[in-house]
Enzyme design. Structure first.
Site, PDB file in Angstrom:
ATOM      1  N   GLU A 100      13.081   6.093   9.396  1.00 24.74           N
ATOM      2  CA  GLU A 100      12.909   6.985  10.549  1.00 24.74           C
ATOM      3  C   GLU A 100      13.628   6.477  11.783  1.00 24.74           C
ATOM      4  O   GLU A 100      13.678   5.275  12.039  1.00 24.74           O
ATOM      5  CB  GLU A 100      11.420   7.077  10.891  1.00 24.74           C
ATOM      6  CG  GLU A 100      10.621   7.693   9.777  1.00 24.74           C
ATOM      7  CD  GLU A 100       9.150   7.767  10.121  1.00 24.74           C
ATOM      8  OE1 GLU A 100       8.379   8.089   9.226  1.00 24.74           O
ATOM      9  OE2 GLU A 100       8.793   7.497  11.280  1.00 24.74           O
ATOM     10  N   CYS A 113      14.573   4.845  19.165  1.00 26.66           N
ATOM     11  CA  CYS A 113      13.656   3.938  18.498  1.00 26.66           C
ATOM     12  C   CYS A 113      14.144   3.819  17.060  1.00 26.66           C
ATOM     13  O   CYS A 113      14.184   4.823  16.338  1.00 26.66           O
ATOM     14  CB  CYS A 113      12.240   4.514  18.561  1.00 26.66           C
ATOM     15  SG  CYS A 113      11.042   3.541  17.644  1.00 26.66           S
ATOM     16  N   CYS A 120       7.465  -2.283   5.287  1.00 35.68           N
ATOM     17  CA  CYS A 120       7.194  -3.495   6.074  1.00 35.68           C
ATOM     18  C   CYS A 120       6.227  -4.363   5.269  1.00 35.68           C
ATOM     19  O   CYS A 120       5.310  -3.854   4.619  1.00 35.68           O
ATOM     20  CB  CYS A 120       6.572  -3.142   7.425  1.00 35.68           C
ATOM     21  SG  CYS A 120       6.300  -4.609   8.464  1.00 35.68           S
ATOM     22  N   CYS A 124      -0.088  -4.224   8.578  1.00 39.19           N
ATOM     23  CA  CYS A 124      -1.069  -3.852   9.609  1.00 39.19           C
ATOM     24  C   CYS A 124      -1.823  -2.600   9.144  1.00 39.19           C
ATOM     25  O   CYS A 124      -1.215  -1.619   8.728  1.00 39.19           O
ATOM     26  CB  CYS A 124      -0.374  -3.603  10.946  1.00 39.19           C
ATOM     27  SG  CYS A 124       0.604  -5.019  11.469  1.00 39.19           S
ATOM     28  N   CYS A 127      -1.094   1.083  10.505  1.00 45.58           N
ATOM     29  CA  CYS A 127       0.310   1.499  10.621  1.00 45.58           C
ATOM     30  C   CYS A 127       0.775   2.168   9.334  1.00 45.58           C
ATOM     31  O   CYS A 127       0.599   1.620   8.230  1.00 45.58           O
ATOM     32  CB  CYS A 127       1.158   0.253  10.913  1.00 45.58           C
ATOM     33  SG  CYS A 127       2.930   0.547  10.777  1.00 45.58           S
ATOM     34  N   GLY A 172       9.345  -1.221  10.104  1.00 44.14           N
ATOM     35  CA  GLY A 172       9.735  -2.589   9.776  1.00 44.14           C
ATOM     36  C   GLY A 172       9.495  -3.590  10.883  1.00 44.14           C
ATOM     37  O   GLY A 172       9.210  -3.233  12.023  1.00 44.14           O
ATOM     38  N   GLU A 173       9.604  -4.857  10.509  1.00 43.91           N
ATOM     39  CA  GLU A 173       9.379  -5.970  11.438  1.00 43.91           C
ATOM     40  C   GLU A 173      10.742  -6.611  11.749  1.00 43.91           C
ATOM     41  O   GLU A 173      11.295  -7.328  10.907  1.00 43.91           O
ATOM     42  CB  GLU A 173       8.403  -6.959  10.788  1.00 43.91           C
ATOM     43  CG  GLU A 173       8.275  -8.290  11.473  1.00 43.91           C
ATOM     44  CD  GLU A 173       8.053  -8.217  12.984  1.00 43.91           C
ATOM     45  OE1 GLU A 173       7.168  -7.474  13.435  1.00 43.91           O
ATOM     46  OE2 GLU A 173       8.796  -8.912  13.719  1.00 43.91           O
ATOM     47  N   SER A 227       3.287  -7.475  19.645  1.00 43.88           N
ATOM     48  CA  SER A 227       2.148  -6.601  19.348  1.00 43.88           C
ATOM     49  C   SER A 227       0.928  -7.483  19.101  1.00 43.88           C
ATOM     50  O   SER A 227       0.895  -8.229  18.128  1.00 43.88           O
ATOM     51  CB  SER A 227       2.452  -5.755  18.113  1.00 43.88           C
ATOM     52  OG  SER A 227       3.605  -4.979  18.352  1.00 43.88           O
ATOM     53  N   LEU A 228      -0.054  -7.387  19.958  1.00 44.17           N
ATOM     54  CA  LEU A 228      -1.181  -8.326  19.919  1.00 44.17           C
ATOM     55  C   LEU A 228      -2.440  -7.722  19.270  1.00 44.17           C
ATOM     56  O   LEU A 228      -2.930  -8.229  18.283  1.00 44.17           O
ATOM     57  CB  LEU A 228      -1.486  -8.786  21.355  1.00 44.17           C
ATOM     58  CG  LEU A 228      -1.804 -10.258  21.570  1.00 44.17           C
ATOM     59  CD1 LEU A 228      -0.830 -11.175  20.856  1.00 44.17           C
ATOM     60  CD2 LEU A 228      -1.800 -10.561  23.067  1.00 44.17           C
ATOM     61  N   HIS A 229      -2.968  -6.686  19.848  1.00 47.45           N
ATOM     62  CA  HIS A 229      -4.069  -5.873  19.289  1.00 47.45           C
ATOM     63  C   HIS A 229      -5.415  -6.574  19.079  1.00 47.45           C
ATOM     64  O   HIS A 229      -6.378  -5.932  18.682  1.00 47.45           O
ATOM     65  CB  HIS A 229      -3.690  -5.214  17.956  1.00 47.45           C
ATOM     66  CG  HIS A 229      -2.353  -4.587  17.928  1.00 47.45           C
ATOM     67  ND1 HIS A 229      -1.859  -3.809  18.941  1.00 47.45           N
ATOM     68  CD2 HIS A 229      -1.370  -4.612  16.985  1.00 47.45           C
ATOM     69  CE1 HIS A 229      -0.652  -3.392  18.629  1.00 47.45           C
ATOM     70  NE2 HIS A 229      -0.321  -3.861  17.456  1.00 47.45           N
ATOM     71  N   ASN A 303      -2.273   6.376  16.909  1.00 50.40           N
ATOM     72  CA  ASN A 303      -1.913   7.604  16.206  1.00 50.40           C
ATOM     73  C   ASN A 303      -2.657   7.614  14.873  1.00 50.40           C
ATOM     74  O   ASN A 303      -2.630   6.609  14.163  1.00 50.40           O
ATOM     75  CB  ASN A 303      -0.405   7.621  15.889  1.00 50.40           C
ATOM     76  CG  ASN A 303       0.406   8.228  17.012  1.00 50.40           C
ATOM     77  OD1 ASN A 303       0.007   9.210  17.628  1.00 50.40           O
ATOM     78  ND2 ASN A 303       1.539   7.626  17.282  1.00 50.40           N
ATOM     79  N   CYS A 346       4.994   5.240  14.097  1.00 49.96           N
ATOM     80  CA  CYS A 346       5.835   4.483  13.178  1.00 49.96           C
ATOM     81  C   CYS A 346       5.526   4.818  11.711  1.00 49.96           C
ATOM     82  O   CYS A 346       4.408   4.671  11.254  1.00 49.96           O
ATOM     83  CB  CYS A 346       5.524   3.027  13.494  1.00 49.96           C
ATOM     84  SG  CYS A 346       6.046   1.818  12.350  1.00 49.96           S
TER      85      CYS A 346
HETATM   86  N1  SAH Z   1       6.890  -4.353  13.514  1.00 46.67           N
HETATM   87  C1  SAH Z   1       7.033  -4.355  14.912  1.00 46.67           C
HETATM   88  C2  SAH Z   1       7.785  -3.134  15.433  1.00 46.67           C
HETATM   89  C3  SAH Z   1       7.484  -1.827  14.812  1.00 46.67           C
HETATM   90  S1  SAH Z   1       5.864  -1.178  15.093  1.00 46.67           S
HETATM   91  C4  SAH Z   1       5.681  -4.488  15.602  1.00 46.67           C
HETATM   92  O1  SAH Z   1       4.668  -4.365  14.928  1.00 46.67           O
HETATM   93  O2  SAH Z   1       5.677  -4.751  16.808  1.00 46.67           O
HETATM   94  C5  SAH Z   1       5.994  -0.695  16.813  1.00 46.67           C
HETATM   95  C6  SAH Z   1       4.680  -0.564  17.523  1.00 46.67           C
HETATM   96  O3  SAH Z   1       3.944   0.560  17.025  1.00 46.67           O
HETATM   97  C7  SAH Z   1       3.777  -1.778  17.359  1.00 46.67           C
HETATM   98  O4  SAH Z   1       3.268  -2.160  18.612  1.00 46.67           O
HETATM   99  C8  SAH Z   1       2.675  -1.247  16.472  1.00 46.67           C
HETATM  100  O5  SAH Z   1       1.491  -1.958  16.643  1.00 46.67           O
HETATM  101  C9  SAH Z   1       2.591   0.195  16.895  1.00 46.67           C
HETATM  102  N2  SAH Z   1       1.938   1.066  15.915  1.00 46.67           N
HETATM  103  C10 SAH Z   1       2.078   1.068  14.575  1.00 46.67           C
HETATM  104  N3  SAH Z   1       1.299   2.028  14.016  1.00 46.67           N
HETATM  105  C11 SAH Z   1       0.652   2.635  15.034  1.00 46.67           C
HETATM  106  C12 SAH Z   1      -0.296   3.693  15.105  1.00 46.67           C
HETATM  107  N4  SAH Z   1      -0.738   4.316  14.012  1.00 46.67           N
HETATM  108  N5  SAH Z   1      -0.741   4.058  16.322  1.00 46.67           N
HETATM  109  C13 SAH Z   1      -0.295   3.434  17.446  1.00 46.67           C
HETATM  110  N6  SAH Z   1       0.578   2.430  17.439  1.00 46.67           N
HETATM  111  C14 SAH Z   1       1.061   2.027  16.248  1.00 46.67           C
HETATM  112 FE1  SF4 Z   2       5.007  -3.733  10.188  1.00 47.77          FE
HETATM  113 FE2  SF4 Z   2       4.898  -3.364  12.850  1.00 47.77          FE
HETATM  114 FE3  SF4 Z   2       3.763  -1.599  11.169  1.00 47.77          FE
HETATM  115 FE4  SF4 Z   2       2.688  -4.034  11.472  1.00 47.77          FE
HETATM  116  S1  SF4 Z   2       2.876  -2.427  13.029  1.00 47.77           S
HETATM  117  S2  SF4 Z   2       3.026  -2.988   9.501  1.00 47.77           S
HETATM  118  S3  SF4 Z   2       4.515  -5.270  11.714  1.00 47.77           S
HETATM  119  S4  SF4 Z   2       5.912  -2.033  11.323  1.00 47.77           S
END
Ligand code: SAH
Ligand code: SF4
Length: 359
Positions: A100, A113, A120, A124, A127, A172-173, A227-229, A303, A346
């Protein structure tokens, strides 16, 4: 046996020069080739008005069954948000993998983006990409190709608009595919090409510590988003399995080192999940954790995805969370839920398309 065809979008400028030189063509022609590939983002080199030696080289070496090809992904799905400002593309790569790419046009700024991997490995739980698992790394040319795609789209819709911002926040990361990502970013920021300013490029990571430190040591001029969370090891590893390998404590340590070496601000991403990581207590813990770091906190509404039943925080909880961080001295902003109606989270367009196909 014939060699495996190579992408002309993979090499850097000196790589193109070497390639031409090796074929007995004056490397001075690399300039025109680079311009066509990376500034004009052409999809067919045969239609270019090159000088005869380059034209001849292209005729002999580029195309189906020849030594080189261009990375020009096929658009298999495209959605536009109702306000028309977000466009999301599902692109098919040469081996059939789909990724994407999103183009956002808010506040007069065009931001792309892009994805860095198919799937990935980090898993997470909230995601859509993490829920798919890892397929493979993208090559530099496949990352560059996404930028070229949105630049062609922009060229068609508004010739005066230029792509100025880039975030590595697609599938992806990025720091799990370090070399390809850094190589692609050097190409994308080259002033002879797409010329996206390094200060307008953000690399977002879930916390691959060795790569964060490598970015600092190598003096990479891009913004770092982490990305901390989660504010405790338990809170974080329940959302991000890989944080069992790279603990929260060592990640924060690495961020401190990054800040000391580079003198740069770090952007911390925080996806708000109701009842999981949005309490006042968590906000205070986060502020304590970031103490002394030049940090900006980005709050991201969750999301919804099919594989996770969490919900985003109530407005009031998010605002309270923000106020606590601000009171502690940290800039803290909400990332708007831009284009939720185009499944702009994502990995969601791909997941949605799969679900549509199955029903
Ligand atoms: N892998 C990297 C970059 C891609 S994800 C990372 O994790 O930082 C980009 C951002 O989208 C990250 O901050 C991730 O936590 C967030 N993200 C992924 N899935 C999401 C969702 N369902 N709702 C909101 N944010 C999300
Ligand atoms: Fe990978 Fe980023 Fe999604 Fe985590 S949030 S699974 S690191 S793409």
């Amino acid at each position: 046996m014939d060699a495996v065809p190579q992408s002309l979008h993979d090499p850097g400028f000196s790589g193109l020069e070497d390639m031409l030189r090796a074929d007995g063509v004056n490397p001075i022609h690399a300039k025109a080739l680079w311009r066509a590939l990376h500034r004009e983002a052409v999809t067919d080199l045969h239609a270019c008005d090159f000088s005869p030696p380059l034209q001849e080289w292209v005729g002999h070496n580029v195309g189906e069954g020849k030594r080189f090809f261009l990375d020009v992904p096929e658009v298999v799905d495209e959605t536009h948000s109702s306000d028309g400002l977000t466009k999301k593309f599902l692109l098919r790569l040469r081996d059939g993998q789909t990724i994407e790419t999103v183009l956002m046009g808010y506040d007069g700024r065009q931001t792309a983006c892009v994805s860095t991997q198919a799937g990935c490995a980090m898993g997470c739980v909230f995601c859509a990409t993490g829920q798919m698992g890892f397929v493979r790394h993208l090559r530099p040319g496949e990352i560059v190709a996404q930028v070229n795609h949105v630049r062609r789209v922009l060229g068609q819709s508004a010739p005066d608009k230029r792509l100025r911002n880039l975030v590595m926040m697609g599938m992806g990361e990025p720091l799990h595919n370090y070399d390809a990502v850094m190589h692609a970013l050097a190409t994308i920021s080259d002033v002879r090409g797409a010329s996206v300013g390094p200060a307008k490029i953000s690399v977002s990571t879930v916390g691959v510590i060795p790569s964060i430190l490598r970015m600092a040591e190598e003096g990479r001029p891009y913004n770092l988003a982490v990305s901390l969370h989660g504010s405790t090891e338990e809170e974080r590893s329940s959302l991000i399995p890989v944080s069992k390998r790279w603990s929260l404590e060592s990640l924060i340590d690495a961020c401190r080192q990054y800040g000391t070496i580079t003198g740069r601000r770090i952007f911390f991403g925080w996806t708000l999940i109701a009842g999981k990581n949005d309490s006042e207590e968590t906000a205070h813990r986060l502020a304590a954790l970031l103490h002394g770091i030049d940090a900006h906190v980005n709050l991201i509404p969750l999301n919804p995805t099919s594989g996770f039943d969490g919900r985003t925080s109530a407005n009031a909880a998010g605002v309270k969370f923000q106020r606590i961080l601000r009171d502690a001295g940290f800039p803290c902003t909400f990332r708007q839920r831009r284009g939720i109606d185009v499944a702009a989270g994502c990995g969601q367009l791909k997941a949605d398309k799969k679900a549509r196909a199955a029903s």
